[in-house]
Write an enzyme that holds these catalytic residues in place. Structure first.
Site, PDB file in Angstrom:
ATOM      1  N   GLY A  77       0.085  -6.870  -5.180  1.00  0.00           N
ATOM      2  CA  GLY A  77      -1.273  -7.078  -5.812  1.00  0.00           C
ATOM      3  C   GLY A  77      -2.130  -7.163  -7.215  1.00  0.00           C
ATOM      4  N   ASN A  84      -7.625  -6.371 -17.934  1.00  0.00           N
ATOM      5  CA  ASN A  84      -8.600  -7.852 -17.174  1.00  0.00           C
ATOM      6  C   ASN A  84      -9.377  -7.765 -15.911  1.00  0.00           C
ATOM      7  OD1 ASN A  84      -7.690 -10.578 -17.736  1.00  0.00           O
ATOM      8  ND2 ASN A  84      -7.275 -10.886 -15.170  1.00  0.00           N
ATOM      9  N   GLU A 136      -4.965   3.909  -7.183  1.00  0.00           N
ATOM     10  CA  GLU A 136      -5.639   5.138  -6.429  1.00  0.00           C
ATOM     11  C   GLU A 136      -6.506   5.601  -6.173  1.00  0.00           C
ATOM     12  OE1 GLU A 136      -2.624   4.968  -4.732  1.00  0.00           O
ATOM     13  OE2 GLU A 136      -1.339   4.819  -6.824  1.00  0.00           O
ATOM     14  N   GLN A 183      -8.958  -5.261  -7.995  1.00  0.00           N
ATOM     15  CA  GLN A 183      -8.378  -4.337  -7.586  1.00  0.00           C
ATOM     16  C   GLN A 183      -8.997  -2.979  -6.504  1.00  0.00           C
ATOM     17  OE1 GLN A 183      -5.034  -2.632  -7.009  1.00  0.00           O
ATOM     18  NE2 GLN A 183      -4.370  -1.092  -8.635  1.00  0.00           N
ATOM     19  N   LYS A 192     -11.327  -8.625 -14.340  1.00  0.00           N
ATOM     20  CA  LYS A 192     -11.147  -9.819 -12.551  1.00  0.00           C
ATOM     21  C   LYS A 192     -10.062  -9.056 -12.196  1.00  0.00           C
ATOM     22  CE  LYS A 192     -11.694 -14.505 -11.029  1.00  0.00           C
ATOM     23  NZ  LYS A 192     -11.786 -15.575 -11.924  1.00  0.00           N
ATOM     24  N   ILE A 222     -10.150  -0.963 -19.642  1.00  0.00           N
ATOM     25  CA  ILE A 222      -9.982  -2.375 -19.382  1.00  0.00           C
ATOM     26  C   ILE A 222      -9.221  -3.352 -19.241  1.00  0.00           C
ATOM     27  CG2 ILE A 222     -10.445  -3.628 -16.872  1.00  0.00           C
ATOM     28  CD1 ILE A 222     -11.079  -0.260 -16.700  1.00  0.00           C
ATOM     29  N   PHE A 273       0.540  -0.778  -0.009  1.00  0.00           N
ATOM     30  CA  PHE A 273       0.217  -0.342   0.330  1.00  0.00           C
ATOM     31  C   PHE A 273       0.238   1.178   0.072  1.00  0.00           C
ATOM     32  CE2 PHE A 273      -1.962  -3.337   2.626  1.00  0.00           C
ATOM     33  CZ  PHE A 273      -3.246  -3.876   1.668  1.00  0.00           C
TER      34      PHE A 273
HETATM   35 MO1  MOS Z   1       1.270   3.435  -4.170  1.00  0.00          MO
HETATM   36  S1  MOS Z   1       1.025   5.056  -2.532  1.00  0.00           S
HETATM   37  O1  MOS Z   1       2.231   4.488  -4.892  1.00  0.00           O
HETATM   38  O2  MOS Z   1       2.249   2.699  -2.816  1.00  0.00           O
END
Ligand code: MOS
Length: 694
Positions: A464, A586, A660, A593, A588, A584, A237
């Protein structure tokens, strides 16, 4: 590309069956274990440090402190002994006796097992000369200073602070506390030296190339002498966007003891040593005509940085372009606090800024007695008024429409507190998000093998969102090849250099290089003999398009929730997140995300709050029992919808970033829904029950 054509996460099975290897899990011969001991004061100097008992404890190989740590060449350069050890540069771990924040590492025990290391760490005794610390932003606003750099200068379009002259005006303050990234995987590293001048690390980073640069700088090595691997990451993150002192400490320790050293922070250290979303106090002023045209907008923010580095993010910048307005003023300032340097956390400053902007937009809509979507449509920015250029693409209106439809916006009552369901009050809210659609540079090697299978290589990694899956989906389409014929090699220096994963840029940057590599392969194929192995390496980056067109992704989050007025309990009923993120790739993984980020926004709105006891300058809820994040039971029905229209200019795929905007705008959507339900406007996050019953 619809849902039916989505491919499954290519590393999904490896991740859920435990065969994916994370940094601390790599089997390394002769491994010893580091354990960090932290300072118990927030500012001052170590007076004495007694490591004798620890050194004599069973299994201990060495104890590292500033008194015996190897001199790191990168720490010595440009050093004026009269200046603090860390002025405008990363914390120099074990450099001298100065303390910059609570729990700053003052010693590292290296032992033959983790448990023996931890035990010995408890035996270390330090005394300090305390200095007066400051950790409370609200008490030191008078020290706020504008950071350096053109993005952060005061900005005025038209007349400064013209909101005051509006026919209708609102002006309010919004506070967002310190938040902690809390990835499931702890910050961890294994560092091994081979001789005097070759080091390899497995570490938790969002960018193997940037970690290599940090180690090269610190130890004054050549890039080819440093190898960094981070193939799998258990969430980050943003906390993996830089190299932290603990990583340098492990490399230093491995050199000192001549053995590979594994260092894993424990959960409490994750709250003190690897950054945070900074506490930020914002002031919004909005002026409008009676029929809802914005005439002035002022957005000011004061945020936290550390005493030794200037951390900045684009907190107020979102207000410069989001809505059409002739007079816009933004001001951004920092106060130095005695804490670890903050670091971007998903959505970063834009998420913080959007909380203030989108709350204020809702407050103004209410003051005007206008529907909040109608108010936004009246002030829709048809072009970027900050850069004075057209958008590369913008389908925000489509997002409003889709979201309103799916959440049932028509059931929303204009008058707050009037939609009742037994004891509960029902409310609807929405918030808009945006984030720059950037594209960087990446190299990708593509090899089409004799059996028809394809191998793609790039040093980029994945915290991720599904980078390998994205690369596979793109190559599968470009080469007309089944996804199971495609192998991705990534997450290691030595592979063709890719970007750091961050700022919603990975797909744009790496995906473009995959497209170009596939295009080059196809051209080669035309003249190649059957069964010939084909290999190309391309380096790809954008051209001038970003100067001619303003490139942003857009999102709108919609929330339906209920508030129990007697107890202040909030029950989320339904979340609908809509995005204009270009093509888009993919659906799924994109939808995963998007809802993952929205869950982060739920935490921001309702739970997350690192509380510091300012008497000691230390956090009191530095654990996952007391620092709350959403769990499954907190999450309602969540739906994601994409406009899925190609952007003509961002990159060959026409995609824009998602990482984001999935979070930006979510917290104000909840705050606005709480207001709609109750008539209570909560301007200091998180919105906990106590704030609703007082
Ligand atoms: Mo993101 S806050 O650029 O990992």
């Amino acid at each position: 590309m619809g849902k039916s054509q989505s491919i499954n996460r290519v590393d999904g099975i490896a991740k859920v069956t435990g065969t994916a290897t994370y940094a601390a899990e790599h089997q390394t011969k002769g491994l010893v274990y580091g354990f960090l001991v932290g300072s118990t004061i927030a500012k001052g100097r170590i007076k004495t440090i007694d490591t004798k008992k620890a050194e004599w404890a069973p299994g201990v190989v060495a104890v590292l402190t500033y008194l015996n740590a190897p001199k790191i060449p990168g720490y010595q350069t440009g050093k004026d002994p009269s200046k603090p050890a860390t002025a405008g540069q990363p914390l120099r771990i074990f450099y001298d006796n100065e303390i910059f924040y609570y729990d700053q590492p003052i010693a590292m025990v290296i032992a033959d097992t983790f448990e023996r290391g931890r035990h010995a760490a408890m035996l270390i005794k330090a005394t300090y000369t305390k200095a007066e610390h400051q950790t409370n932003l609200e008490e030191h606003l008078d020290q706020a200073k504008t950071p350096t750099g053109p993005r952060f200068e005061d900005y005025t379009r038209g007349e400064a602070d013209a909101y005051k002259n509006g026919v209708v005006t609102i002006s309010h303050e919004y506070v967002q506390p310190i938040e902690i990234h809390n990835p499931m995987e702890l910050a961890s590293i294994i560092a091994s030296w081979e001789g005097e001048d070759k080091v390899s690390v497995f570490t938790k980073t969002q960018g193997v190339e940037s970690t290599r640069r940090s180690i090269v700088d610190a130890f004054k090595l050549k890039p080819e002498q440093v190898s960094v691997k981070a193939e799998y990451i258990g969430g980050a993150f943003g906390m993996g966007l830089r190299t932290w002192p603990y990583e340098i400490a492990a490399v230093m320790a491995a050199k000192k003891v001549g053995k590979p050293v594994k260092l894993v922070l424990h959960r409490e250290q994750m709250f003190t040593n690897v950054g945070s979303r900074p506490i930020t106090i914002q002031k919004m002023g909005l002026g409008a005509t009676k029929d809802g045209k914005l005439t002035g907008l002022t957005h000011e923010a004061i945020a936290q940085t550390s005493t030794y580095e200037e951390f900045t993010e684009a907190t107020v910048n979102i207000s410069r372009f989001m809505y059409a307005c002739p007079n816009v003023t933004t001001r951004y300032k920092l106060v130095k606090l005695d804490t670890c340097t903050p670091i971007w956390m998903r959505g970063p400053g834009e998420a913080t800024g959007a909380f203030a902007l989108e709350s204020a937009m809702d407050e103004m809509a209410h003051a005007l007695q206008m529907d909040p979507i109608e108010f936004r449509l009246v002030n829709h920015a048809d072009a970027d008024q900050e850069k004075n250029i057209p958008w590369s693409s913008k389908y925000l209106k489509e997002c409003y429409e889709m979201g309103a439809d799916h959440i049932g916006w028509k059931n929303r009552k204009m008058e707050p507190g009037t939609l009742k369901d037994g004891d509960w009050l029902t409310g609807y809210g929405m918030g808009t998000g945006s984030f720059g659609a950037f594209r960087g540079e990446a190299s990708v090697k593509a090899r089409l093998q004799a059996d028809g299978s394809l191998v793609l290589e790039c040093s980029v990694n994945d915290m991720g969102p599904g980078t390998a899956t994205m690369m596979t989906a793109i190559a599968s389409k470009e080469m007309d090849l089944s996804p199971d014929k495609i192998t991705i090699k990534m997450g290691s220096t030595g592979l063709p250099p890719g970007p750091t994963q961050g700022g919603s840029t990975t797909t744009s940057t790496v995906g473009s290089a995959v497209v170009e590599a596939c295009t080059a392969l196809k051209a080669k194929k035309e003249t190649a003999a059957k069964g010939e192995v084909l290999e190309v390496t391309v380096t790809s980056k954008g051209g001038d398009e970003a100067k001619k067109f303003s490139m942003y992704s857009f999102s709108v989050h919609f929330v339906k929730l209920q508030v129990h007025p007697a107890t202040g309990r909030i029950k989320l009923n339904h979340v609908v997140s809509c995005a204009d993120a270009g093509t888009i790739i993919n659906e799924k993984t994109a939808a995963g995300q998007m809802s993952g980020g929205a869950v982060g926004g739920i935490g921001m709105a309702l739970m997350e709050d690192l509380i510091i006891d300012h008497r000691y300058g230390r956090p009191i809820n530095n654990n996952l029992a007391d620092y709350h994040v959403p769990v499954n039971a907190d999450i309602p029905k969540m739906e994601v919808f994409f406009v899925n229209k190609k952007d003509p200019y961002t990159n060959p795929m026409g995609s824009k970033g998602l990482g984001e905007i999935s979070l930006v705008g979510m917290a104000p959507a909840i705050a606005n829904a709480v207001f709609n339900a109750t008539g209570k406007r909560i301007r200091n996050l998180p919105i906990t029950p106590d704030k609703l019953i007082s």
